[in-house]
Write an enzyme that holds these catalytic residues in place. Structure first.
Site, PDB file in Angstrom:
ATOM      1  N   GLY A 290       0.828  -1.200   0.000  1.00  0.00           N
ATOM      2  CA  GLY A 290       0.000   0.000   0.000  1.00  0.00           C
ATOM      3  C   GLY A 290       0.860   1.247   0.000  1.00  0.00           C
ATOM      4  O   GLY A 290       2.032   1.202   0.385  1.00  0.00           O
ATOM      5  N   SER A 291       0.291   2.365  -0.431  1.00  0.00           N
ATOM      6  CA  SER A 291       0.987   3.640  -0.290  1.00  0.00           C
ATOM      7  C   SER A 291       0.881   4.111   1.161  1.00  0.00           C
ATOM      8  O   SER A 291       0.185   3.506   1.978  1.00  0.00           O
ATOM      9  CB  SER A 291       0.377   4.681  -1.227  1.00  0.00           C
ATOM     10  OG  SER A 291       0.648   4.340  -2.562  1.00  0.00           O
ATOM     11  N   GLY A 292       1.582   5.183   1.479  1.00  0.00           N
ATOM     12  CA  GLY A 292       1.565   5.705   2.842  1.00  0.00           C
ATOM     13  C   GLY A 292       2.810   5.312   3.620  1.00  0.00           C
ATOM     14  O   GLY A 292       2.938   5.659   4.796  1.00  0.00           O
ATOM     15  N   HIS A 293       3.729   4.591   2.964  1.00  0.00           N
ATOM     16  CA  HIS A 293       4.961   4.157   3.634  1.00  0.00           C
ATOM     17  C   HIS A 293       6.201   4.768   2.987  1.00  0.00           C
ATOM     18  O   HIS A 293       7.311   4.266   3.165  1.00  0.00           O
ATOM     19  CB  HIS A 293       5.068   2.631   3.596  1.00  0.00           C
ATOM     20  CG  HIS A 293       3.865   1.938   4.097  1.00  0.00           C
ATOM     21  ND1 HIS A 293       3.371   2.155   5.366  1.00  0.00           N
ATOM     22  CD2 HIS A 293       3.024   1.053   3.512  1.00  0.00           C
ATOM     23  CE1 HIS A 293       2.279   1.421   5.529  1.00  0.00           C
ATOM     24  NE2 HIS A 293       2.039   0.756   4.425  1.00  0.00           N
TER      25      HIS A 293
ATOM     26  N   LYS B 271       5.663  -8.118   2.134  1.00  0.00           N
ATOM     27  CA  LYS B 271       5.492  -7.884   3.568  1.00  0.00           C
ATOM     28  C   LYS B 271       4.319  -8.741   4.067  1.00  0.00           C
ATOM     29  O   LYS B 271       3.297  -8.867   3.395  1.00  0.00           O
ATOM     30  CB  LYS B 271       5.223  -6.396   3.846  1.00  0.00           C
ATOM     31  CG  LYS B 271       6.396  -5.498   3.426  1.00  0.00           C
ATOM     32  CD  LYS B 271       6.398  -4.132   4.092  1.00  0.00           C
ATOM     33  CE  LYS B 271       5.189  -3.268   3.794  1.00  0.00           C
ATOM     34  NZ  LYS B 271       5.041  -2.912   2.350  1.00  0.00           N
TER      35      LYS B 271
ATOM     36  N   ASP C 160      -1.731  -8.383   1.262  1.00  0.00           N
ATOM     37  CA  ASP C 160      -0.531  -8.276   0.417  1.00  0.00           C
ATOM     38  C   ASP C 160      -0.116  -9.657  -0.070  1.00  0.00           C
ATOM     39  O   ASP C 160       0.145  -9.864  -1.266  1.00  0.00           O
ATOM     40  CB  ASP C 160       0.648  -7.670   1.200  1.00  0.00           C
ATOM     41  CG  ASP C 160       0.481  -6.179   1.443  1.00  0.00           C
ATOM     42  OD1 ASP C 160      -0.424  -5.803   2.219  1.00  0.00           O
ATOM     43  OD2 ASP C 160       1.263  -5.393   0.868  1.00  0.00           O
TER      44      ASP C 160
ATOM     45  N   HIS D 260       0.313   0.592   9.446  1.00  0.00           N
ATOM     46  CA  HIS D 260      -0.953   1.029   8.844  1.00  0.00           C
ATOM     47  C   HIS D 260      -1.832   1.666   9.891  1.00  0.00           C
ATOM     48  O   HIS D 260      -3.046   1.586   9.841  1.00  0.00           O
ATOM     49  CB  HIS D 260      -1.704  -0.158   8.223  1.00  0.00           C
ATOM     50  CG  HIS D 260      -0.915  -0.880   7.206  1.00  0.00           C
ATOM     51  ND1 HIS D 260      -0.193  -2.001   7.492  1.00  0.00           N
ATOM     52  CD2 HIS D 260      -0.705  -0.606   5.895  1.00  0.00           C
ATOM     53  CE1 HIS D 260       0.427  -2.416   6.384  1.00  0.00           C
ATOM     54  NE2 HIS D 260       0.136  -1.593   5.421  1.00  0.00           N
TER      55      HIS D 260
END
Lengths: 329, 329
Positions: free
Chosen positions: A53-56, A104, A109, A218
């Site tokens: 996911g994005s945000g990392h 991950k 995922d 998250h």
């Protein structure tokens, strides 16, 4: 808090276009996908792909480069990339030596990456994977059984990336990756919850002056809240919890990563790193490799994680030290 | 917000010890001072020194390395380094070719650096300086007359550092530095005020949804507050204000830096960079060099700055592109 975005639905796509602009000499975005890949793919070596996911950010596109990943795949914020995007990434980078997926350990995922692997194999491509589960925040008796994949994933990118460039086979890389993952442990704390992009609501509630141990990337809350005393106290807590994971004796050599979760200043990261150094010296543990910075964030969460990798073979250290042009290493 | 520190009085010293630990292969701290210097100083070239108050990390220690600075000097948070520390830094790095000080244009910084220069000259050392004043946030008729030194300073470090490594003389470097500074302009906005380390109080008050144009890097409030509309709108405002500074025609070539002020996510920085790219394309302006990241922060301020450097000579671009091992470039 106001954030510098346009329409929320365009956020990830515009981030990837920004990455392709700023790093145009080395990286390209594959249009209409979450894929950032190296401009020139070495077809003589196994290609590595990671994503999530994005945000990392800067994970994972910041680790695309010679001697690390061949491509990264970004999904929406905190949501894994679509199977079709992962499959497209595999096709973009696959050569005769095959492709290794670095996943991950989050359920969604793993599902999407393994589905893409299955589809790629059906098309005759050589693909395998490793699953990173470095998060050791599970307390005895906790219902949270799954060791998640967090900042230690970056060590896996680096070691496997350097080994792949040296010509290691897909089978050997998988074996190496599994050994490195077994030797990697991470523990994170939050000082304040993050907020989702454009939202005013914290993802979880943390009282002033409290810290939360064992948070996820998250926005998952941790397993225990405690008052914050000092950087040194915090370093001591995390080190003790991490060392339980090892058969700890005076011959251990460790690689150490201090990772800021997004809103933690560089000053704090170095103060904490300095405490880690002093405390490990007291334990007679030799640190042979060390990094500090924002490597795998959780949007704007204030907090920090500490990763230990026990160097079980000399080659691992050599791979960590090899140069790479991935911009976030 | 809780921050990861120990005793506040030890903050800067512990940060510098952390830097020396994490980057031990290349950097050392000079004990009991604010100095971080290269482990091995090239005595055949002019040595560059920069510095200032802490709270702007990774400035300036992140720019110490081959092809950039020989040393940095950090003061307390938002307070310039002591004259005695600057003088000590000059003595640490001075060779036969002399030392150039790169000073940000804040009154107290200029005073202390020039005093140190005077004392060093008295001792027979060859020292000169340039003063960076890239901040063009002063509105016509404003009482704030001083153009401050902000993120554009990093371009000055890079260009002069590469030129010094190639053997340019002190006199030539000063001249080059002055030309580059004249061609450099920066404008910053805050989306939320920073807080001093360990403090709960914002340095200035900004209403929700408002942004402040022309803020400084020490928490100075800006010259105008406006509602935030979008990244694109903001990019357009900043670009227009910056272009006023140039004799703008279709042959201009620009180097562009998007700088996060500390609490702004990497996602936002890339979204903004993408808007800058598109808008400059519409203006027919050629971007020949581009960077995005946290280069000069203001502790935990949420905001961004945009720097333009007009490339007036081909060599400037070549110097920007040369490799360096400074960890924050």
């Amino acid at each position: 808090m106001t954030q510098i975005i346009n329409k929320p639905k365009d956020t990830v796509s515009q981030v990837l276009n920004g990455v392709a602009f700023i790093h145009q000499e080395k990286l390209v975005r594959i249009k209409d996908t979450g894929i950032i890949k190296k401009k020139s793919i070495e077809t003589e070596q196994v290609a590595l792909i990671s994503g999530g996911g994005s945000g990392h950010e800067p994970a994972h596109f910041g680790y695309v480069g010679d001697g690390m990943l061949s491509a990264s795949v970004s999904g929406p914020i905190f949501i894994p990339p679509k199977t079709s995007d992962i499959l497209a990434a595999i096709k973009e980078v696959a050569g005769a030596q095959g492709v290794l997926l670095i996943i991950k350990n989050f359920e969604a995922d793993v599902t999407n990456f393994l589905e893409a692997e299955k589809l790629a194999k059906k098309e005759g491509l050589l693909v395998d994977h490793v699953i990173v589960n470095d998060d050791c925040s599970i307390e005895e008796g906790s219902y949270k059984k799954r060791r998640r994949g967090v900042a230690g994933t970056i060590f896996v990118h680096k070691i496997l990336g350097a080994a792949a460039r040296e010509g290691m086979s897909l089978e050997e890389l998988k074996k190496l990756g599994e050994a490195v993952i077994l030797a990697t442990n991470t523990l994170g704390v939050a000082l304040a919850s993050g907020k989702e992009m454009g939202s005013e609501e914290p993802v979880f509630v943390l009282e002033k002056g409290q810290i939360s141990y064992g948070i996820g990337i998250h926005g998952e809350s941790g397993y225990r809240e405690e008052p914050f005393y000092s950087s040194e106290y915090l370093a001591n807590e995390l080190i003790n919890k991490l060392l339980i994971q090892y058969d700890h004796n005076h011959t251990n050599q460790f690689a150490v990563m201090v990772n800021g979760l997004g809103a933690t200043t560089i000053m704090e990261q170095y103060i904490f790193a300095n405490d880690v150094k002093r405390l490990l010296q007291l334990e007679d543990i030799e640190v042979v490799f060390q990094k500090s910075g924002n490597f795998m964030t959780s949007t704007n969460m204030a907090g920090i994680s500490l990763t230990f990798l026990e160097i079980k073979e000399e080659a691992w250290l050599k791979y960590l030290e090899k140069e790479t042009d991935a911009f976030a290493w």
